[in-house]
Enzyme design. Structure first.
Site, mmCIF file in Angstrom:
data_model
loop_
_atom_site.group_PDB
_atom_site.id
_atom_site.type_symbol
_atom_site.label_atom_id
_atom_site.label_comp_id
_atom_site.label_asym_id
_atom_site.label_seq_id
_atom_site.Cartn_x
_atom_site.Cartn_y
_atom_site.Cartn_z
ATOM 1 N N GLY A 57 -10.490 -42.088 -15.499
ATOM 2 C CA GLY A 57 -9.943 -42.192 -14.766
ATOM 3 C C GLY A 57 -9.293 -42.398 -13.554
ATOM 4 O O GLY A 57 -10.928 -42.690 -13.350
ATOM 5 N N CYS A 84 -17.529 -42.145 -17.594
ATOM 6 C CA CYS A 84 -17.433 -43.007 -16.327
ATOM 7 C C CYS A 84 -16.648 -41.274 -15.743
ATOM 8 O O CYS A 84 -16.913 -40.461 -15.353
ATOM 9 C CB CYS A 84 -16.301 -43.800 -16.553
ATOM 10 S SG CYS A 84 -16.179 -44.390 -15.339
ATOM 11 N N TYR A 85 -15.324 -41.414 -15.756
ATOM 12 C CA TYR A 85 -14.699 -39.779 -14.897
ATOM 13 C C TYR A 85 -14.908 -38.685 -16.036
ATOM 14 O O TYR A 85 -14.565 -37.915 -15.087
ATOM 15 C CB TYR A 85 -13.097 -40.044 -14.706
ATOM 16 C CG TYR A 85 -12.556 -39.840 -14.669
ATOM 17 C CD1 TYR A 85 -12.281 -38.812 -13.271
ATOM 18 C CD2 TYR A 85 -12.263 -37.907 -15.084
ATOM 19 C CE1 TYR A 85 -12.056 -37.755 -12.503
ATOM 20 C CE2 TYR A 85 -11.180 -36.864 -13.539
ATOM 21 C CZ TYR A 85 -11.492 -37.106 -12.821
ATOM 22 O OH TYR A 85 -10.962 -35.678 -12.283
ATOM 23 N N HIS A 176 -18.348 -48.289 -19.367
ATOM 24 C CA HIS A 176 -17.503 -48.257 -20.395
ATOM 25 C C HIS A 176 -18.531 -48.844 -21.446
ATOM 26 O O HIS A 176 -18.358 -49.931 -21.690
ATOM 27 C CB HIS A 176 -16.366 -48.863 -19.993
ATOM 28 C CG HIS A 176 -15.375 -47.790 -18.978
ATOM 29 N ND1 HIS A 176 -14.706 -46.925 -19.216
ATOM 30 C CD2 HIS A 176 -15.256 -48.172 -18.058
ATOM 31 C CE1 HIS A 176 -14.154 -46.738 -18.438
ATOM 32 N NE2 HIS A 176 -14.789 -47.133 -17.131
ATOM 33 N N GLU A 178 -16.875 -49.012 -24.384
ATOM 34 C CA GLU A 178 -15.283 -48.653 -25.083
ATOM 35 C C GLU A 178 -15.283 -50.699 -25.240
ATOM 36 O O GLU A 178 -14.134 -51.301 -26.516
ATOM 37 C CB GLU A 178 -14.386 -48.286 -25.807
ATOM 38 C CG GLU A 178 -13.830 -48.053 -24.030
ATOM 39 C CD GLU A 178 -14.627 -46.958 -22.899
ATOM 40 O OE1 GLU A 178 -15.483 -46.806 -22.885
ATOM 41 O OE2 GLU A 178 -13.950 -47.507 -22.142
ATOM 42 N N SER A 230 14.253 -51.184 -42.982
ATOM 43 C CA SER A 230 14.536 -51.654 -42.053
ATOM 44 C C SER A 230 13.800 -53.415 -42.613
ATOM 45 O O SER A 230 14.262 -54.503 -42.247
ATOM 46 C CB SER A 230 14.269 -51.754 -40.752
ATOM 47 O OG SER A 230 12.749 -51.456 -40.764
ATOM 48 N N GLY A 231 13.427 -53.660 -43.512
ATOM 49 C CA GLY A 231 12.486 -54.990 -43.111
ATOM 50 C C GLY A 231 11.191 -55.052 -42.838
ATOM 51 O O GLY A 231 10.701 -56.359 -42.613
ATOM 52 N N ASP A 234 6.527 -51.008 -40.857
ATOM 53 C CA ASP A 234 6.386 -49.632 -41.331
ATOM 54 C C ASP A 234 7.422 -49.222 -41.893
ATOM 55 O O ASP A 234 6.408 -48.324 -42.758
ATOM 56 C CB ASP A 234 6.926 -49.212 -39.147
ATOM 57 C CG ASP A 234 6.245 -49.918 -38.370
ATOM 58 O OD1 ASP A 234 4.761 -50.365 -38.597
ATOM 59 O OD2 ASP A 234 6.394 -49.954 -37.396
ATOM 60 N N SER A 236 8.719 -50.476 -44.622
ATOM 61 C CA SER A 236 7.927 -51.152 -45.681
ATOM 62 C C SER A 236 6.638 -50.343 -46.280
ATOM 63 O O SER A 236 6.826 -50.002 -47.642
ATOM 64 C CB SER A 236 8.130 -52.480 -45.801
ATOM 65 O OG SER A 236 8.626 -52.879 -45.311
ATOM 66 N N LYS A 375 -0.418 -49.678 -34.448
ATOM 67 C CA LYS A 375 0.474 -50.917 -36.368
ATOM 68 C C LYS A 375 -0.696 -51.573 -36.726
ATOM 69 O O LYS A 375 -0.470 -51.964 -37.682
ATOM 70 C CB LYS A 375 0.944 -51.555 -34.997
ATOM 71 C CG LYS A 375 1.934 -53.302 -35.423
ATOM 72 C CD LYS A 375 3.232 -52.134 -35.650
ATOM 73 C CE LYS A 375 4.156 -53.233 -36.228
ATOM 74 N NZ LYS A 375 5.602 -53.012 -35.827
#
Ligand code: XMP
Length: 519
Positions: A57, A84-85, A176, A178, A230-231, A234, A236, A375
């Site tokens: 952070g 870290c933080y 870090h 990650e 909506s096509g 998500d 779908s 996503k």
């Protein structure tokens, strides 16, 4: 689904990398969720996490309003990894000393590992001196009682530490793990979740799919289920998942508002009716939408008109279809995530994004099977469910469609112009191999005309702006550095093939301060 699995909770202290931590854990096939650092202790404990990770952070633990945690959390017997933080916080809360580092340390450093028994298991031989990514101004001056250093760098005597008494599984890293620049970062995180927290790597898209289908079946024992398609990927994926669970009790509604990309209605129609045999009500409402939008320039008015009409179509459909109890929605994790760094100022900007929102009096009970996914995980799930690439890899598209990519009044002619230009952008981006590398690439029709010359004729025609961005979630974005040849072919083709356009410009703004869409 997450609920059936043991989880790692990532407490967010505002690091730009918080999301990345959660993703890395999921990539290690363990389910993880992000919560803001200040959720009440009881809420953390009731989720029964198998491990906790404290993110980095921007604050210093000595700032007046520095984010903190209740001390009992550290003594709850849950394995903890402070990054870290997160490390400085553990140090401060447990009685150690944090101080400003003589040199702020940003970027790569060589880690000297002194203990390979648990967190750094496997970091031996050639992997004993990994390059790690630092980003901190404070450092550990004195470890809390009961801790010892397990790794150093030339500038940082305590680059990693752990609690010494067995059973007290608290680990901290100054760097870090990650970020991709940290060598063996994935090994370190896997050691934490698999070995220290004891979680099996069994959270896969396939297991998610099976659990999610069972959960919907459980939730929806009776009644009719609706889904507004909506096509996009998500809705779908959500629809196909729900269909697997409730079969014929699902009816999808697809409203073609006439503001879609070229070929989109056909793809959706074919995919759902032919390949999935899902009951699909297809409504061609384009004339009604285009008429209502005729001459409307104001972006907010466009959105409101579209939202209102959409609801009208939905209500008419629901009235005819009889009683519907459930509504499937493709809400994603970024829409529900409560994280300090994830939301931020853009949270309020996004509230208008869902198409109108259905009226409260319709009183559907909601099914949101994707609310735990990012996503790209939804895309993976889509593949698992057998959705065609056409749908799985479709770039995001705003609910109000091309209407908000026509600056100034929406007319039938301008719709045709922007749709044709957009199709060229898509074709050229695909041809160059950039379709999956960029988050979105599209054309915007501007409300200005400029002078040009075609053949020997002077022209006074429209300008198309091309927008191409990279992004992980749509919340922040950068303009895509497309090769100039790709830009050249997009421009040449649009000017040659789209009637009424004599100039193409490329948008080189990032978000923030701009947004991805122009309206
Ligand atoms: P902005 O323009 O806010 O867009 O940077 C971020 C992402 O959201 C999409 N977007 C929308 N999606 N309804 C939607 O469903 C909307 O009204 C809407 N407006 C923007 C945009 O395409 C981008 O992916």
């Amino acid at each position: 689904m997450g609920s059936a699995h043991e989880r790692i909770l990532v407490l967010d202290f505002g690091s730009q990398y918080t999301q990345l931590i959660a993703r890395r854990i999921r990539e290690a096939h363990v389910y993880s969720e992000i919560l803001p650092y200040n959720v009440p202790l009881a809420r953390i404990l009731e989720r029964r996490p198998a491990g906790l990770i404290f993110s980095g952070g921007p604050a210093s633990v000595y700032d007046r309003k520095a984010p903190s945690i209740p001390a009992p959390l550290l003594e709850a017997g849950i394995p903890i990894l402070g990054i870290c933080y997160g490390m400085q916080l553990v140090t401060q809360v447990l009685g150690g000393k944090v101080a400003r580092a003589a040199h702020r340390e940003y970027g790569p450093a060589t880690l000297l590992v002194d203990d390979v028994t648990d967190l750094f298991k496997g970091l031996e031989g050639e992997r004993a001196r990994p390059t790690v990514w630092m980003s901190h101004g404070d450092r550990i001056e004195e470890m809390p009682p009961g801790f010892r250093s397990i790794a150093r760098t030339s500038n940082t005597p305590v680059a990693a530490m752990k609690a010494t008494s067995p059973g007290r599984r608290i680990y901290c890293l100054q760097f870090h793990p990650e970020v991709a620049h940290t060598e063996s970062g994935v090994t370190i995180l896997k050691n934490f979740v698999h070995n220290i927290c004891g979680l099996k790597p069994d959270w896969t898209m396939r297991s998610f799919m099976t659990d999610a289908i069972a959960a919907i079946r459980d939730q929806v024992r009776a009644g009719q289920v609706f889904c507004a398609l909506s096509g996009g990927v998500d809705s779908s994926v959500a629809a196909v998942l729900a269909h697997r669970a409730v079969g014929d009790r699902l009816t999808c509604l697809f409203v073609d508002h006439g503001l879609l990309r070229e070929g989109e209605p056909q793809v959706v129609r074919e995919t759902f009716a032919k390949h999935f045999k899902i009951k699909l009500k297809f409504i061609n409402a384009s004339a009604r939408f285009v008429k209502a939008l005729d001459g409307v320039s104001n972006p907010e008015r466009k959105r409101k008109i579209i939202g209102r009409l959409f609801i009208k179509e939905f209500e008419a459909f629901a009235r005819k279809a009889g009683k519907a109890d459930w509504l499937v929605q493709g809400t994603l994790y970024p829409d529900v995530i409560e994280s300090v760094s994830f939301k931020g100022p853009s949270a309020t900007i996004k509230t208008h994004h869902n198409v109108g929102g259905l009226p409260a009096r319709m009183r559907f009970k909601l099914i949101e099977p994707l609310r735990e996914l990012f996503k790209d995980e939804v895309r993976e799930l889509g593949k698992e469910l057998g959705l065609p690439d056409e749908v799985v890899w479709r770039q995001p598209f705003p609910g109000p469609g091309l209407a908000i990519r026509i600056l100034g009044p929406v007319t039938k002619e301008r719709l045709a112009t922007v749709r044709a230009a957009d199709a060229i952008v898509e074709q050229e981006i695909r041809k160059a191999g950039y379709y999956q590398k960029v988050w979105q690439a599209f054309a915007v029709l501007l409300p200005v005309r400029t002078v040009g010359v075609m053949g020997d004729e002077r022209t006074y025609d429209n300008v198309v702006a091309v927008r191409a961005v990279t992004s992980v979630d749509g919340m922040t974005a950068d303009w895509a550095r497309l090769p100039s040849e790709v830009l050249a072919s997009i421009s040449t083709r649009i000017i040659n093939e789209v009637k009424g356009v004599n100039r193409v410009v490329f948008d080189i703004s990032s978000k923030p301060p701009s947004t991805i869409e122009w309206e």
